[in-house]
Design an enzyme around this catalytic site. Structure first.
Site, PDB file in Angstrom:
ATOM      1  N   HIS A 151     -71.238 -39.943  70.393  1.00 23.77           N
ATOM      2  CA  HIS A 151     -71.576 -38.590  70.402  1.00 23.77           C
ATOM      3  C   HIS A 151     -70.956 -38.110  71.762  1.00 23.77           C
ATOM      4  CE1 HIS A 151     -73.590 -35.111  69.287  1.00 23.77           C
ATOM      5  NE2 HIS A 151     -74.443 -35.087  70.405  1.00 23.77           N
ATOM      6  N   CYS A 203     -76.671 -30.288  66.258  1.00 27.66           N
ATOM      7  CA  CYS A 203     -75.070 -31.326  66.423  1.00 27.66           C
ATOM      8  C   CYS A 203     -74.945 -32.194  65.316  1.00 27.66           C
ATOM      9  CB  CYS A 203     -75.144 -31.956  67.810  1.00 27.66           C
ATOM     10  SG  CYS A 203     -75.445 -30.939  69.121  1.00 27.66           S
ATOM     11  N   HIS A 213     -67.020 -29.454  72.352  1.00 27.68           N
ATOM     12  CA  HIS A 213     -68.277 -29.935  71.526  1.00 27.68           C
ATOM     13  C   HIS A 213     -68.405 -28.580  70.401  1.00 27.68           C
ATOM     14  CE1 HIS A 213     -71.797 -31.462  69.917  1.00 27.68           C
ATOM     15  NE2 HIS A 213     -72.639 -31.349  71.155  1.00 27.68           N
TER      16      HIS A 213
END
Length: 413
Positions: A302, A162, A339
């Site tokens: 995040h 990520c 995401h």
């Protein structure tokens, strides 16, 4: 560090350009939906934010897109927008013969790989598509961007889960600081909404439980009822250049990258640690030469809406900013666009820069009650104005213990 941003592009389920994406976020529109009517994914009672492939990329013939995976298609679209903006408004053309491409992509063309697995193990075929390998490799998006837009500098791909594209942005800035390039096209992409991978994420317990009454509200960062993230896909791109280069080209500066922090946490491959996250935040602040916490007016978190991840990130913010954490605006936009994993850092960099540029911060969608393990935290519940002089941080905390934090500043209008 003071690196100019002169072009931005984005494409995801929430919008086909950076401005439409940002407007969608301000309106609180959720692109998350049930997958029951997505037979290509084969999951029911699950949610995701799927980006449309109905995209037109000027200068790229449609037949050339037949042998590219979704990750390359999305990357081309975002790159075109960023390059076009960087050369707009009377700005001189970029030196494309010397412009590097640095891209973040965690796992490559998984749709292509999954199709190959289906051909072999379900349909019993003896052969798969001959272009499977070049379509699926994680470095394909960077190649196609460089190839189609004639960018002849070094081409690299960073795969760091990520944090992939946040690291790409940070390293692109360092290239410019070291004098290795005047301009760098940097971005990130991922597209994991494919049967095998979605089942793997589902098995890990990281995906949000579908809210069958309101599926679009299934992902709830920092909320007491959060249960995980909604998968999204898409890409984002930024044209970065030195201040001298932007001035020489007479290019409009959209914002500045002011700091970059990068740390690792070897304690656990998937469970985040507060100390290493806090160290990354402090490193970004130090790189930006920020000593007064009041300088920061926003954190794009995040915020994946996992039970452990959100709590640890909130604790990291409190650790770094001490008593300031209760006043510092924080939001995660993943509840709306999903995401993007390897593409998340680049997309959320665009969101952070748009927020600074427009003077308004997106809210935490679907936040009804702040989780007790996340407070105290000033998690925004509605779009909020930001001080013109304030700076923003964008967090990317990844599996593999990889942490990257970027600091941004608005450019005077």
């Amino acid at each position: 560090m003071k690196i100019a941003v002169t072009g931005m592009g984005a494409v995801c389920a929430s919008g086909k350009s950076a401005p439409t994406l940002f407007e969608s976020l301000l309106q609180g529109f959720s692109a998350v939906r049930l997958l029951d009517d997505a037979p290509e994914v084969g999951l029911t009672r699950a949610v995701a934010a799927i980006c449309s492939t109905d995209l037109e990329i000027p200068g790229v013939a449609p037949h050339l897109l037949l042998d590219v995976d979704r990750v390359s298609l999305f990357s081309l679209h975002a790159a075109h927008e960023a390059l076009s903006q960087a050369e707009s408004g009377g700005a001189c053309a970029l030196d494309r013969h010397a412009t590097p491409v640095l891209w973040g992509c965690s796992m490559g063309g998984l749709s292509t790989l999954d199709a190959g697995y289906t051909d072999v193990f379900v349909r019993g075929k003896k052969r798969v598509r001959p272009t499977t390998v070049p379509m699926a490799m994680p470095s394909a998006p960077a190649f196609h961007v460089a190839h189609h837009f004639g960018l002849m500098g070094p081409v690299s791909t960073i795969s760091a889960a990520c944090a992939s594209s946040a690291l790409a942005i940070g390293q692109a800035c360092q290239m410019i600081e070291r004098g290795e390039a005047r301009q760098v096209l940097v971005g990130g992409v991922d597209s994991m909404i494919a049967p095998t991978v979605m089942r793997a994420w589902q098995a890990s317990g990281a995906l949000a439980r579908a809210d069958l009454d309101e599926p679009e509200k299934s992902c709830r960062p920092f909320d007491a009822s959060r249960s995980g993230f909604a998968m999204g896909d898409g890409a984002a791109a930024l044209l970065l250049e030195s201040e001298a280069s932007a001035k020489a080209r007479q290019a409009e500066v959209l914002g500045w990258v002011r700091g970059f922090g990068h740390t690792s946490d070897i304690a656990h491959i998937s469970r985040p640690g507060m100390d290493s996250q806090a160290a990354a935040i402090r490193a970004a602040l130090a790189d930006a030469q920020i000593t007064d916490p009041e300088t920061i007016g926003y954190i794009n978190a995040h915020g994946t809406a996992t039970s452990v991840g959100d709590a640890v990130e909130a604790a990291s913010i409190r650790e770094v900013f001490k008593g300031q954490a209760e006043r510092l605006p924080v939001s995660s936009t993943k509840a709306l666009h999903g995401h993007l994993l390897g593409g998340a850092g680049a997309l959320e960099a665009v969101v952070s820069l748009m927020a600074l540029r427009e003077g308004i911060l997106p809210a935490n969608a679907h936040l009804h009650k702040l989780g007790e393990d996340c407070g105290p935290l000033n998690a925004l519940r509605e779009p909020t104005a930001i001080r013109p002089e304030a700076m923003a941080l964008s967090h990317s905390f990844a599996f593999g213990g990889i942490n990257a934090v970027l600091a941004f500043q608005a450019a005077p209008n």
